[in-house]
Enzyme design. Structure first.
Site, PDB file in Angstrom:
ATOM      1  CG  PHE A 187      29.140   1.800 -34.873  1.00 32.10           C
ATOM      2  CD1 PHE A 187      30.520   1.901 -35.022  1.00 32.10           C
ATOM      3  CD2 PHE A 187      28.327   2.443 -35.793  1.00 32.10           C
ATOM      4  CE1 PHE A 187      31.054   2.637 -36.063  1.00 32.10           C
ATOM      5  CE2 PHE A 187      28.861   3.168 -36.839  1.00 32.10           C
ATOM      6  CZ  PHE A 187      30.225   3.269 -36.973  1.00 32.10           C
ATOM      7  CB  SER A 220      21.266  12.357 -42.252  1.00 27.99           C
ATOM      8  OG  SER A 220      20.112  11.602 -42.025  1.00 27.99           O
ATOM      9  CB  ILE A 269      23.812   3.363 -29.166  1.00 30.08           C
ATOM     10  CG1 ILE A 269      24.146   4.837 -29.455  1.00 30.08           C
ATOM     11  CG2 ILE A 269      25.005   2.453 -29.471  1.00 30.08           C
ATOM     12  CD1 ILE A 269      24.361   5.187 -30.922  1.00 30.08           C
ATOM     13  N   GLY A 277      -7.757  -8.926 -41.137  1.00 28.26           N
ATOM     14  CA  GLY A 277      -7.739  -8.516 -39.719  1.00 28.26           C
ATOM     15  C   GLY A 277      -6.683  -9.235 -38.913  1.00 28.26           C
ATOM     16  CD  GLU A 303      23.975  -0.521 -40.008  1.00 22.83           C
ATOM     17  OE1 GLU A 303      24.815  -0.684 -40.907  1.00 22.83           O
ATOM     18  OE2 GLU A 303      23.769  -1.369 -39.116  1.00 22.83           O
ATOM     19  CB  THR A 332      17.431   8.100 -44.209  1.00 19.97           C
ATOM     20  OG1 THR A 332      18.160   9.102 -44.941  1.00 19.97           O
ATOM     21  CG2 THR A 332      17.427   8.438 -42.725  1.00 19.97           C
TER      22      THR A 332
HETATM   23  C1  LIG Z   1      16.167   1.364 -33.683  1.00 14.48           C
HETATM   24  C2  LIG Z   1      17.370   2.167 -34.116  1.00 14.48           C
HETATM   25  C3  LIG Z   1      18.635   1.629 -33.956  1.00 14.48           C
HETATM   26  C4  LIG Z   1      19.763   2.406 -34.283  1.00 14.48           C
HETATM   27  N1  LIG Z   1      21.021   1.912 -34.026  1.00 14.48           N
HETATM   28  C5  LIG Z   1      22.090   2.732 -34.172  1.00 14.48           C
HETATM   29  C6  LIG Z   1      23.400   2.321 -33.733  1.00 14.48           C
HETATM   30  O1  LIG Z   1      23.594   1.196 -33.255  1.00 14.48           O
HETATM   31  N2  LIG Z   1      24.418   3.197 -33.843  1.00 14.48           N
HETATM   32  C7  LIG Z   1      24.257   4.456 -34.356  1.00 14.48           C
HETATM   33  O2  LIG Z   1      25.235   5.203 -34.409  1.00 14.48           O
HETATM   34  N3  LIG Z   1      23.044   4.861 -34.809  1.00 14.48           N
HETATM   35  C8  LIG Z   1      21.954   4.044 -34.702  1.00 14.48           C
HETATM   36  N4  LIG Z   1      20.722   4.463 -35.113  1.00 14.48           N
HETATM   37  C9  LIG Z   1      20.575   5.788 -35.683  1.00 14.48           C
HETATM   38  C10 LIG Z   1      20.232   5.825 -37.181  1.00 14.48           C
HETATM   39  O3  LIG Z   1      21.333   5.450 -37.945  1.00 14.48           O
HETATM   40  C11 LIG Z   1      19.730   7.244 -37.489  1.00 14.48           C
HETATM   41  O4  LIG Z   1      18.438   7.362 -36.898  1.00 14.48           O
HETATM   42  C12 LIG Z   1      19.667   7.534 -38.954  1.00 14.48           C
HETATM   43  O5  LIG Z   1      20.947   7.603 -39.513  1.00 14.48           O
HETATM   44  C13 LIG Z   1      18.947   8.864 -39.250  1.00 14.48           C
HETATM   45  O6  LIG Z   1      19.432   9.894 -38.430  1.00 14.48           O
HETATM   46  P1  LIG Z   1      18.390  10.804 -37.613  1.00 14.48           P
HETATM   47  O7  LIG Z   1      17.451   9.905 -36.929  1.00 14.48           O
HETATM   48  O8  LIG Z   1      19.159  11.769 -36.806  1.00 14.48           O
HETATM   49  O9  LIG Z   1      17.575  11.572 -38.730  1.00 14.48           O
HETATM   50  P2  LIG Z   1      18.008  12.975 -39.404  1.00 14.48           P
HETATM   51  O10 LIG Z   1      19.407  12.902 -39.873  1.00 14.48           O
HETATM   52  O11 LIG Z   1      17.616  14.076 -38.512  1.00 14.48           O
HETATM   53  O12 LIG Z   1      17.051  12.984 -40.692  1.00 14.48           O
HETATM   54  C14 LIG Z   1      15.676  13.329 -40.620  1.00 14.48           C
HETATM   55  C15 LIG Z   1      15.084  13.209 -42.021  1.00 14.48           C
HETATM   56  O13 LIG Z   1      15.707  14.186 -42.891  1.00 14.48           O
HETATM   57  C16 LIG Z   1      16.210  13.511 -44.026  1.00 14.48           C
HETATM   58  N5  LIG Z   1      17.403  14.253 -44.499  1.00 14.48           N
HETATM   59  C17 LIG Z   1      18.492  14.602 -43.768  1.00 14.48           C
HETATM   60  N6  LIG Z   1      19.356  15.259 -44.552  1.00 14.48           N
HETATM   61  C18 LIG Z   1      18.813  15.327 -45.787  1.00 14.48           C
HETATM   62  C19 LIG Z   1      19.213  15.894 -47.044  1.00 14.48           C
HETATM   63  N7  LIG Z   1      20.384  16.528 -47.193  1.00 14.48           N
HETATM   64  N8  LIG Z   1      18.392  15.761 -48.105  1.00 14.48           N
HETATM   65  C20 LIG Z   1      17.209  15.119 -47.987  1.00 14.48           C
HETATM   66  N9  LIG Z   1      16.758  14.560 -46.830  1.00 14.48           N
HETATM   67  C21 LIG Z   1      17.564  14.684 -45.754  1.00 14.48           C
HETATM   68  C22 LIG Z   1      16.543  12.110 -43.565  1.00 14.48           C
HETATM   69  O14 LIG Z   1      16.622  11.221 -44.662  1.00 14.48           O
HETATM   70  C23 LIG Z   1      15.340  11.854 -42.673  1.00 14.48           C
HETATM   71  O15 LIG Z   1      14.235  11.480 -43.453  1.00 14.48           O
HETATM   72  C24 LIG Z   1      19.592   3.696 -34.846  1.00 14.48           C
HETATM   73  C25 LIG Z   1      18.310   4.206 -35.033  1.00 14.48           C
HETATM   74  C26 LIG Z   1      17.212   3.473 -34.658  1.00 14.48           C
HETATM   75  C27 LIG Z   1      15.849   4.100 -34.813  1.00 14.48           C
END
Ligand SMILES: Cc1cc2nc3c(=O)[nH]c(=O)nc-3n(C[C@H](O)[C@H](O)[C@H](O)COP(=O)(O)OP(=O)(O)OC[C@H]3O[C@@H](n4cnc5c(N)ncnc54)[C@H](O)[C@@H]3O)c2cc1C
Length: 382
Positions: free
Chosen positions: A120, A129, A155, A341, A364, A366
């Protein structure tokens, strides 16, 4: 809420996790290697087809059955659990829910058998986010084909030898109010112009597959559109609401695994003349861990119950994901402390649990996003 089939399934997955996964997964994890052999066995058990109807080669069960399987797997290991979660909840379910019959016939039987994995592709390097705000990937219709350009980040399941298809969210136009029109397009693995990067080096989930994807003038037939044009945003909101219940179940499994391992260890390890389980400070820690698992499990059962009954469940799914990922983090920290440990050594599962817990507060949606969803459901302004 558990019927006889659920109870039987839970037992068989528990045995599988204990007998097949537990003895070998630590080595896969150390080598950051995808466990094809385990995945093949999970396929043979029917786990990838749990909520898929029998007419598409699935087991004809419900989504709660998938959650129970995820919980039991994650009690032992989260890499295999997230591989199943992403393949079914993020890979197959959108095709089942929104696909045409031809798309379902083409993809679901092999997905349900675990012969191919779906992925996905929503998140982009510019942000996960704020998906519409951070989305740059575009798809333009040209001569009966979608031409896709852009990239996706993080992904899951996107670059294994058995990955079959990635559902890619892309901007396909502008609405009258200037907002992007988002649609979902199915891109089979190996399509020219679709490249998959090498695996990320991750803190946890080390035996799972996570990649960055690039699309450069990648062309797929027009009929690869998933559902209706412009419905991509609604599709991924629904997919993520369901996925959060599944991630909550996976988190509960990890939190339960911390209790299981700690209970065993405190009866063996001795200090100051007693098993450490004799000391109230340790007992209280374990009691708190058990209370967290119990409440988190009730939260995801409740969300799943509403979902299966066709009731609104967005708030309940967000609450379940929030509290269960907290429980996983807190229990992983406490279990590691109880192991002293040895908790910091990779050979003990709690070290893996510690590394695997953090992503549960991020993937999915934060924890901040879950709080936003809950606040909106309570009528507070967006
Ligand atoms: C191992 C792994 C597997 C994944 N698998 C998939 C997958 O299969 N498919 C897919 O599409 N995605 C996948 N993801 C992506 C995952 O869903 C995103 O990393 C997650 O949604 C957060 O997006 P970002 O990393 O861009 O963080 P950002 O959106 O940049 O957020 C950074 C920080 O800011 C905070 N923040 C952002 N907006 C606000 C707000 N308005 N108010 C307060 N705080 C805020 C967030 O909570 C976070 O703490 C995966 C991620 C990882 C690490």
């Amino acid at each position: 809420m558990l019927n006889d089939e659920h109870i039987e399934l839970r037992k068989s997955v528990e045995e599988f996790a204990r007998e097949v996964v537990a003895p070998v997964i630590g080595d896969y994890y150390e080598r950051c290697e995808f466990p094809y052999d385990i995945v093949r066995k999970m396929g043979a058990m029917g786990l990838f087809g749990l909520p898929i109807p029998e007419e598409y080669g699935g087991m004809g069960g419900d989504y709660f059955a998938l959650c129970l399987a995820l919980e039991e797997l994650a009690r032992v290991d989260s890499s295999v659990a997230i591989t199943l979660e992403a393949a079914v909840s993020l890979g197959a379910m959108p095709i089942l829910r929104f696909g045409t019959d031809a798309q379902r016939q083409r993809w679901l039987p092999k997905m349900a058998a675990g012969e191919i994995l779906g992925a996905f592709g929503l998140t982009e390097p510019g942000g996960g986010s704020d998906v519409p705000g951070g989305m740059r990937t575009t798809a333009v219709l040209d001569g009966g084909e979608w031409v896709i350009n852009g990239s996706k980040a993080f992904i899951t399941n996107s670059g294994t030898d058995i990955t079959g298809v990635v559902a890619v969210a892309a901007i396909t136009g502008r609405r009258e109010d200037g907002r992007p029109e988002i649609s979902t397009i199915l891109v089979p693995s190996g399509t020219p112009g679709f490249t998959v990067s090498k695996k990320y080096s991750k803190v946890g989930w080390s035996a799972s597959d996570t990649r960055e994807l690039a699309f450069t003038d990648c062309r797929v037939p027009e009929e690869n559109l998933l559902g209706e044009r412009g419905r991509g945003y609604a599709q991924f909101l629904r997919t993520l609401d369901e996925g959060r219940v599944a991630i909550a179940a996976l988190s509960v499994g990890l939190a339960q695994g911390c209790v299981d391992e700690s209970l065993r260890y405190v009866r063996e390890r001795r200090a100051f003349g007693h098993e450490i389980g004799h000391y109230q400070a340790i007992q209280f820690k374990i009691a708190d861990m058990e209370a967290r698992v119990h409440t988190a499990r009730l939260a995801y059962y409740h969300a799943a119950e509403r979902m299966l009954a066709g009731l609104p469940f967005k708030k309940e799914a967000a609450i379940a994901k929030l509290v269960s990922s907290n429980a996983a983090m807190d229990n992983a920290r406490d279990a590691t402390q109880i192991f002293g440990g040895y908790g910091f050594m990779n050979e003990f599962p709690v070290g893996r649990f510690y590394r695997d817990a953090k992503i549960l507060e991020i993937g999915e949606g934060t924890s901040e996003v879950q709080r936003m969803l809950i606040a909106r459901e309570l009528g507070l302004p967006a």
